[in-house]
Design an enzyme around this catalytic site. Structure first.
Site, PDB file in Angstrom:
ATOM      1  N   ASN A 178       0.877  -1.389   0.076  1.00 36.15           N
ATOM      2  CA  ASN A 178       0.193  -0.146   0.091  1.00 36.15           C
ATOM      3  C   ASN A 178       0.819   1.355   0.074  1.00 36.15           C
ATOM      4  O   ASN A 178       0.282   2.205  -0.527  1.00 36.15           O
ATOM      5  CB  ASN A 178      -0.881   0.021   1.325  1.00 36.15           C
ATOM      6  CG  ASN A 178      -1.947  -0.945   1.132  1.00 36.15           C
ATOM      7  OD1 ASN A 178      -2.330  -1.619   0.116  1.00 36.15           O
ATOM      8  ND2 ASN A 178      -2.986  -1.124   2.209  1.00 36.15           N
TER       9      ASN A 178
ATOM     10  N   ARG B 277     -12.021  -4.383 -13.100  1.00 32.35           N
ATOM     11  CA  ARG B 277     -10.930  -5.122 -12.798  1.00 32.35           C
ATOM     12  C   ARG B 277     -11.235  -6.642 -12.922  1.00 32.35           C
ATOM     13  O   ARG B 277     -11.993  -7.078 -12.113  1.00 32.35           O
ATOM     14  CB  ARG B 277     -10.267  -5.087 -11.412  1.00 32.35           C
ATOM     15  CG  ARG B 277      -9.821  -3.630 -11.352  1.00 32.35           C
ATOM     16  CD  ARG B 277      -9.282  -3.484  -9.880  1.00 32.35           C
ATOM     17  NE  ARG B 277      -8.988  -2.137  -9.382  1.00 32.35           N
ATOM     18  CZ  ARG B 277      -7.923  -1.437  -9.873  1.00 32.35           C
ATOM     19  NH1 ARG B 277      -6.815  -1.820 -10.522  1.00 32.35           N
ATOM     20  NH2 ARG B 277      -7.829  -0.151  -9.508  1.00 32.35           N
TER      21      ARG B 277
ATOM     22  N   ARG C 272      -6.268   1.640 -12.525  1.00 31.73           N
ATOM     23  CA  ARG C 272      -4.996   1.617 -12.405  1.00 31.73           C
ATOM     24  C   ARG C 272      -4.289   0.441 -11.821  1.00 31.73           C
ATOM     25  O   ARG C 272      -4.828  -0.329 -11.114  1.00 31.73           O
ATOM     26  CB  ARG C 272      -4.908   2.891 -11.198  1.00 31.73           C
ATOM     27  CG  ARG C 272      -3.132   3.137 -10.991  1.00 31.73           C
ATOM     28  CD  ARG C 272      -3.223   4.225  -9.472  1.00 31.73           C
ATOM     29  NE  ARG C 272      -3.728   5.262 -10.102  1.00 31.73           N
ATOM     30  CZ  ARG C 272      -4.528   6.114  -9.340  1.00 31.73           C
ATOM     31  NH1 ARG C 272      -5.133   5.726  -8.360  1.00 31.73           N
ATOM     32  NH2 ARG C 272      -4.920   7.254  -9.848  1.00 31.73           N
TER      33      ARG C 272
ATOM     34  N   HIS D  81     -16.622   3.286 -13.614  1.00 30.32           N
ATOM     35  CA  HIS D  81     -16.392   2.215 -12.466  1.00 30.32           C
ATOM     36  C   HIS D  81     -17.616   1.587 -12.088  1.00 30.32           C
ATOM     37  O   HIS D  81     -17.342   0.764 -11.067  1.00 30.32           O
ATOM     38  CB  HIS D  81     -15.963   3.314 -11.476  1.00 30.32           C
ATOM     39  CG  HIS D  81     -15.553   2.633 -10.097  1.00 30.32           C
ATOM     40  ND1 HIS D  81     -15.977   2.479  -8.881  1.00 30.32           N
ATOM     41  CD2 HIS D  81     -14.112   1.931  -9.856  1.00 30.32           C
ATOM     42  CE1 HIS D  81     -15.297   2.023  -7.905  1.00 30.32           C
ATOM     43  NE2 HIS D  81     -14.239   1.830  -8.512  1.00 30.32           N
TER      44      HIS D  81
ATOM     45  N   TYR E 249     -12.640  -9.690  -0.338  1.00 31.04           N
ATOM     46  CA  TYR E 249     -13.395  -8.363  -0.430  1.00 31.04           C
ATOM     47  C   TYR E 249     -14.719  -8.360   0.163  1.00 31.04           C
ATOM     48  O   TYR E 249     -15.329  -9.307  -0.448  1.00 31.04           O
ATOM     49  CB  TYR E 249     -13.523  -7.445  -1.599  1.00 31.04           C
ATOM     50  CG  TYR E 249     -11.953  -7.097  -2.196  1.00 31.04           C
ATOM     51  CD1 TYR E 249     -10.872  -7.483  -1.546  1.00 31.04           C
ATOM     52  CD2 TYR E 249     -11.951  -6.252  -3.216  1.00 31.04           C
ATOM     53  CE1 TYR E 249      -9.630  -7.095  -2.242  1.00 31.04           C
ATOM     54  CE2 TYR E 249     -10.726  -5.802  -3.676  1.00 31.04           C
ATOM     55  CZ  TYR E 249      -9.520  -6.063  -3.288  1.00 31.04           C
ATOM     56  OH  TYR E 249      -8.154  -5.705  -3.517  1.00 31.04           O
TER      57      TYR E 249
ATOM     58  N   ARG F  11     -13.526   2.508   5.816  1.00 30.71           N
ATOM     59  CA  ARG F  11     -12.678   1.510   5.978  1.00 30.71           C
ATOM     60  C   ARG F  11     -11.074   2.381   5.786  1.00 30.71           C
ATOM     61  O   ARG F  11     -10.328   2.295   6.439  1.00 30.71           O
ATOM     62  CB  ARG F  11     -12.452   0.779   4.641  1.00 30.71           C
ATOM     63  CG  ARG F  11     -11.370  -0.385   4.646  1.00 30.71           C
ATOM     64  CD  ARG F  11     -11.190  -0.776   3.265  1.00 30.71           C
ATOM     65  NE  ARG F  11     -10.452   0.079   2.378  1.00 30.71           N
ATOM     66  CZ  ARG F  11     -10.308  -0.105   0.937  1.00 30.71           C
ATOM     67  NH1 ARG F  11     -11.193  -1.216   0.572  1.00 30.71           N
ATOM     68  NH2 ARG F  11      -9.772   0.468   0.222  1.00 30.71           N
TER      69      ARG F  11
ATOM     70  N   HIS G 130     -15.216  -3.254   1.451  1.00 31.98           N
ATOM     71  CA  HIS G 130     -15.126  -2.863   0.154  1.00 31.98           C
ATOM     72  C   HIS G 130     -16.762  -2.244  -0.103  1.00 31.98           C
ATOM     73  O   HIS G 130     -16.652  -1.635  -1.200  1.00 31.98           O
ATOM     74  CB  HIS G 130     -14.752  -3.870  -0.775  1.00 31.98           C
ATOM     75  CG  HIS G 130     -14.408  -3.274  -2.194  1.00 31.98           C
ATOM     76  ND1 HIS G 130     -15.112  -3.381  -3.536  1.00 31.98           N
ATOM     77  CD2 HIS G 130     -13.373  -2.376  -2.658  1.00 31.98           C
ATOM     78  CE1 HIS G 130     -14.491  -2.668  -4.340  1.00 31.98           C
ATOM     79  NE2 HIS G 130     -13.631  -2.174  -4.037  1.00 31.98           N
TER      80      HIS G 130
END
Length: 696
Positions: free
Chosen positions: A56, A387, A417, A447, A480, A576, A604
């Site tokens: 991260n 993704r 990304r 998204h 997630y 989160r 998530h």
């Protein structure tokens, strides 16, 4: 908590009411790192949390620090919501990041390595190698490393090489002369990325057990002289450079988004330097040489006591079969209506179906597309992919549908990304199967998580939809927490169809029946719903807001929440990661509580609940409370209209609001306080309770 209206003279745009978003993100990594110290977490999972905190932090420097550096050079007088300039932010980040890195290596060296050794998992230092280990490693170096390592002596004919982003490198100090009489005093050795960073010793090389490991850096240090025949190595130090990995695509100057992304992607590994990590034992003159070479100041220098690529220790987990040191396995459940060989379309016609991953399986989402691909009555399938992977069963079903003659349209976000390359490959694979692939809208990332299936039934067409808070990725759906909704509601299906039409065609904004959509109606809709709660509270009616998201950043939404608190609305935020809102400020946010839950699974889901004077509204969404989600992305926020399903979400949220074992509370000063159980307090872990309730 006092729910009476409060007043203050402090304007809601006052800098002291906002937490810096980047310091808040570093605070999230601090909470992740705390899991590595938590003795209640299985040992190898603690090692995993350490590696996650390091990974991260890599991304933080690659993206966030890089963007602030650019802003400092382009517009140094820009003021963020918390009242700081880019230079001031960089100074604060440097202090916080150095503290975090020091704690990471302290956890590794003082806690995890000794504790792992107690469980016969050892990282063997060079000084502790036995004769048998040294002999085996000598052979390993000569046969596996020496043939592929290429040191570069620095001189006029061998300039300083291009250093790949986040790669493991060594700078070597030398005396003497080579066969040609050359010696500049320094050489660079780059370790190929394909090499393991941790080498497991075989049984014949160790007597302590099957789980002995040696760092690649230790092996190279030990045998570095073998790479410089006839010369004397006086120093060998590992280092790693982190580069700007965000890239810019000029939306107004491109004709082909795919080609533009491909062109930028090729440069990602060689962006501007933003951080330098070096072995703490490195000589000062060598440190200064590297800082000068990379045009970095000391605030971007990290001297570390251990491997510079700390996150690669995660490779150890792949080598170990130690279930006693990992989270116990679980089997996610499948709703009975989606049981084996059942018609999913019939089940969805009967009732909306809600899935809560990973406690419930992602398999029904795959099966939904599999049945659609094989069903002769299905005419059209439309899907967004942000993704996923080219080998995903989702992709296989879409390809099968296209080859069966169905009209299949996939909206792929090329600029997700660090998944750009995978998405480019995915687009090519789908196009080969005659899938209609589009890349959304230039200037806006797609998204939203949507799937639409158009099916002919009794001479009519019916839309079936799946809407989610997370990506269509079977692997991440196992780690997630996310929600997914199946529905064939007519108005909802029409809304999804209209959003797909916007993404694939041209035209003006169309009115939606039930969905809120960014960049058009989502931000305005959320502000209106928050303000409606404020009005209810002012009128003496029940008023409450519960929001669970990954981030709270957007200023207008924060101001709306502040107004709600001032009006007496009870506001519960489960966040989160980043939270720029300050709770508990007298007269501003007295009625706002912000908590973060860090557990086995990555939180998530995005949920929005409004009491609405007894007419409760529950929404799920792909969007966080960030400017990019509201104004620069295509997102959808969908209502959970079934009272049964809405009650289920409220039940889940209440578990998180009762969690007293994995919860951290945000304080008015921007720090987080982990709740400590009292002697007579019963432990409540939301994720554990959901696992117990929902797993098969």
């Amino acid at each position: 908590m006092d729910s009476k209206p409060t007043e203050t003279s402090l304007p809601l745009n006052a800098p002291e009411l906002y937490i810096n978003r980047d310091l808040s993100l570093l605070a999230f990594n601090k909470r992740v790192l705390a899991q590595a110290r938590n003795e209640a977490v299985p040992l190898l999972e603690r090692l995993n949390y350490l590696c996650i905190s390091c990974s991260n932090l890599d991304e933080f420097f690659e993206v966030r620090v890089a963007s602030i550096i650019e802003m400092a050079s382009i517009d140094p007088n820009t003021i963020s919501a918390d009242g700081t300039t880019p230079s001031e932010q960089l100074a604060k980040i440097a202090i916080y990041a150095h503290e975090l890195v020091n704690k990471q290596y302290q956890v590794l060296n003082d806690i995890l390595i000794p504790t792992l050794a107690e469980h016969n998992i050892r990282f063997i230092r060079r000084k502790d190698w036995t004769k048998a280990q040294h002999q085996w490693l000598t052979t390993y170096f000569n046969e596996e490393l020496l043939p592929i390592l290429t040191p570069v002596g620095l001189d006029s004919a061998h300039p300083f090489p291009r250093i790949l982003n986040k790669s493991l490198n060594f700078i070597i100090s030398l005396t003497g002369k080579d066969a040609f009489g050359r010696n500049s005093g320094r050489a660079i050795l780059q370790a190929p990325r394909g090499l393991p960073r941790v080498v497991q010793l075989p049984a014949e090389a160790t007597s302590s057990g099957p789980h002995d490991f040696v760092f690649l850096s230790s092996i190279i240090h030990e045998f570095i002289n073998d790479l410089f025949s006839g010369m004397n190595v006086t120093g060998c130090y590992q280092f790693r450079v982190t580069r700007n990995s965000d890239f810019f695509v000029d939306d107004d100057a491109i004709d082909d988004l795919l080609l533009a992304v491909q062109g930028e992607l090729a440069m990602r590994n060689y962006g501007d330097e933003v951080r330098l990590e070096i072995d703490a034992n490195c000589a000062d003159d060598t440190v200064n040489f590297l800082l000068e070479r990379f045009h970095l100041t000391r605030d971007r220098l990290f001297l570390v006591n251990g491997p510079v690529n700390l996150n690669r220790i995660q490779e150890v987990n792949d080598c170990l079969d130690r279930p006693d040191l990992k989270f116990p396995p679980f089997k996610p459940s499948i709703p009975s209506c989606f049981g084996k060989d059942k018609d999913m379309f019939a089940a969805i016609r009967k009732n909306d179906v809600l899935l809560h991953h990973p406690f419930e399986s992602f398999a029904p989402v795959v099966e939904f597309l599999r049945q659609a691909s094989a069903d002769p009555d299905v005419l059209v399938i439309k899907q967004t992919l942000y993704r996923t992977g080219a080998d995903s069963p989702i992709v296989a079903a879409l390809i099968k549908a296209a080859r069966a003659g169905k009209v299949v349209t996939v909206v792929i976000e090329l600029r997700a990304r660090f998944d750009e390359k995978a998405n480019i490959d995915l687009a090519a694979k789908l196009q080969e199967a005659a899938v209609h692939v589009v890349y959304g809208v230039v200037g806006y990332k797609t998204h939203a998580k949507m799937c639409l299936v158009l099916r002919r039934e009794d001479k009519q067409l019916r839309n079936y939809v799946h809407l989610g808070t997370g990506n269509y990725h079977p692997r991440t759906a196992q780690i997630y927490t996310d929600y997914g909704l199946f529905s064939c509601d007519k108005e909802l299906g029409e809304d999804v169809r209209r959003v797909f039409a916007q993404l694939t065609s041209l035209g003006k904004v169309t009115k939606l029946n039930k969905l809120l959509q960014s960049p058009f109606t989502l931000h305005k809709g959320l502000v209106e719903k928050i303000d409606r709660e404020s009005q209810h509270a002012k009128n003496g009616k029940p008023a409450k807001i519960i929001i669970q998201v990954n981030a709270v950043v957007e200023e207008q939404l924060i101001k709306a929440l502040y107004r709600a608190s001032q009006a007496g609305v009870e506001v519960k935020l489960i966040v989160r990661g980043i939270c720029c809102l300050r709770p508990g400020i007298p007269g501003v946010s007295d009625n706002i509580e912000v908590r973060a839950v860090i557990g086995r699974f990555l939180e998530h889901a995005r949920l929005y609940v409004f009491a609405n004077d007894g007419h409760q509204e529950v929404y799920a969404s792909s969007a966080d409370l960030m400017s990019r989600n509201m104004f620069k992305r295509v997102e959808v926020c969908f209502p959970i209209e079934s009272k049964k399903l809405a009650a289920r979400i409220l039940h889940d949220l209440n578990l998180y609001l009762q969690d007293n074992s994995q919860v951290w509370f945000l304080q008015p000063d921007g720090t987080y306080r982990q709740h400590q159980l009292h002697d007579n307090e019963t432990s409540v872990q939301a994720q554990a309770l959901l696992l117990n309730e929902l797993q098969a």
